[in-house]
Design a protein around this motif. Structure first.
Motif, PDB file in Angstrom:
ATOM      1  N   GLY A  50     -32.559  14.987 -20.465  1.00  0.00           N
ATOM      2  CA  GLY A  50     -33.555  13.926 -20.473  1.00  0.00           C
ATOM      3  C   GLY A  50     -33.046  12.554 -20.097  1.00  0.00           C
ATOM      4  N   LYS A  51     -31.807  12.475 -19.611  1.00  0.00           N
ATOM      5  CA  LYS A  51     -31.239  11.183 -19.226  1.00  0.00           C
ATOM      6  C   LYS A  51     -31.901  10.675 -17.939  1.00  0.00           C
ATOM      7  CE  LYS A  51     -26.834   8.869 -19.098  1.00  0.00           C
ATOM      8  NZ  LYS A  51     -25.401   8.996 -19.257  1.00  0.00           N
ATOM      9  N   LYS A  52     -32.278   9.388 -17.921  1.00  0.00           N
ATOM     10  CA  LYS A  52     -32.910   8.767 -16.750  1.00  0.00           C
ATOM     11  C   LYS A  52     -31.831   8.259 -15.805  1.00  0.00           C
ATOM     12  CE  LYS A  52     -37.040   8.692 -18.749  1.00  0.00           C
ATOM     13  NZ  LYS A  52     -37.996   9.690 -18.650  1.00  0.00           N
ATOM     14  N   LEU A 104     -37.006   6.784  -9.988  1.00  0.00           N
ATOM     15  CA  LEU A 104     -36.537   7.258 -11.282  1.00  0.00           C
ATOM     16  C   LEU A 104     -36.626   8.774 -11.346  1.00  0.00           C
ATOM     17  CD1 LEU A 104     -35.551   6.181 -14.041  1.00  0.00           C
ATOM     18  CD2 LEU A 104     -37.913   6.323 -14.817  1.00  0.00           C
ATOM     19  N   ARG A 105     -35.570   9.406 -11.827  1.00  0.00           N
ATOM     20  CA  ARG A 105     -35.603  10.851 -12.051  1.00  0.00           C
ATOM     21  C   ARG A 105     -34.896  11.165 -13.369  1.00  0.00           C
ATOM     22  NH1 ARG A 105     -31.990   9.499  -8.228  1.00  0.00           N
ATOM     23  NH2 ARG A 105     -29.969  10.514  -8.215  1.00  0.00           N
ATOM     24  N   GLU A 106     -35.099  12.359 -13.828  1.00  0.00           N
ATOM     25  CA  GLU A 106     -34.545  12.783 -15.104  1.00  0.00           C
ATOM     26  C   GLU A 106     -33.568  13.921 -14.848  1.00  0.00           C
ATOM     27  OE1 GLU A 106     -36.662  14.418 -19.003  1.00  0.00           O
ATOM     28  OE2 GLU A 106     -37.522  12.542 -18.277  1.00  0.00           O
ATOM     29  N   GLU A 149     -34.590   2.708 -15.619  1.00  0.00           N
ATOM     30  CA  GLU A 149     -36.036   2.556 -15.798  1.00  0.00           C
ATOM     31  C   GLU A 149     -36.515   1.188 -15.299  1.00  0.00           C
ATOM     32  OE1 GLU A 149     -37.517   3.703 -19.706  1.00  0.00           O
ATOM     33  OE2 GLU A 149     -35.746   4.966 -19.947  1.00  0.00           O
TER      34      GLU A 149
END
Length: 108
Positions: free
Chosen positions: A22-24, A16-18, A52
Motif C-alpha cells: 500500500g505504499k504510495k 500516483l501509484r501504489e 501524494e
C-alpha cells in the motif's frame, strides 16, 4: 550517501501509484535548471505523503526545489550486458511555481 539539492522543472505530470504493502509512489522526469536544455532529465522518485502531494498539485513544467539522495540500480540486460542506472529519491521539496488562488485545500 550522495545528497542532491537543486531546482528544476517536471518533465511530465507525476502519476500516483501504489506498490506492495500500500505504499504510495510517483516518478517523473526532472530537468535541472542550469541553462542547458540539451542535458537529459533525471528520473525523480517520491514516496508516501511527498508522492501524494506532488501528484495532486504539480504538473509538467512546474518548478520545484528538491532535497534528495541518489539511489543506484545495477542490472543485467536480456543479452547479458551489465548496466547501472540512478534515480533521485526526493526527501523533501518546495513548490516554486505559483498556482492560482482558486486552488483550495492546498497543504501549505
Amino acid at each position: 550517501m550522495l545528497r542532491v539539492l537543486g531546482t528544476g522543472r517536471l518533465g511530465n505530470d507525476p502519476e500516483l501509484r501504489e506498490v506492495q504493502g500500500g505504499k504510495k509512489i510517483t516518478s517523473f522526469a526532472f530537468y535541472q535548471l542550469n541553462g542547458k536544455e540539451e542535458e537529459p532529465p533525471v528520473t525523480a522518485v517520491a514516496f508516501g505523503k511527498n508522492a501524494e502531494i506532488l501528484a495532486k498539485y504539480c504538473n509538467a513544467g512546474d518548478k520545484i526545489a528538491i532535497n534528495a539522495h541518489i539511489s543506484t540500480k545495477k542490472y543485467t540486460t536480456q543479452s547479458g550486458e551489465k548496466r547501472q542506472s540512478f534515480e533521485i529519491w526526493i526527501d523533501s521539496f518546495e513548490f516554486l511555481t505559483s498556482k492560482p488562488k482558486a486552488d483550495e485545500g492546498l497543504p501549505f
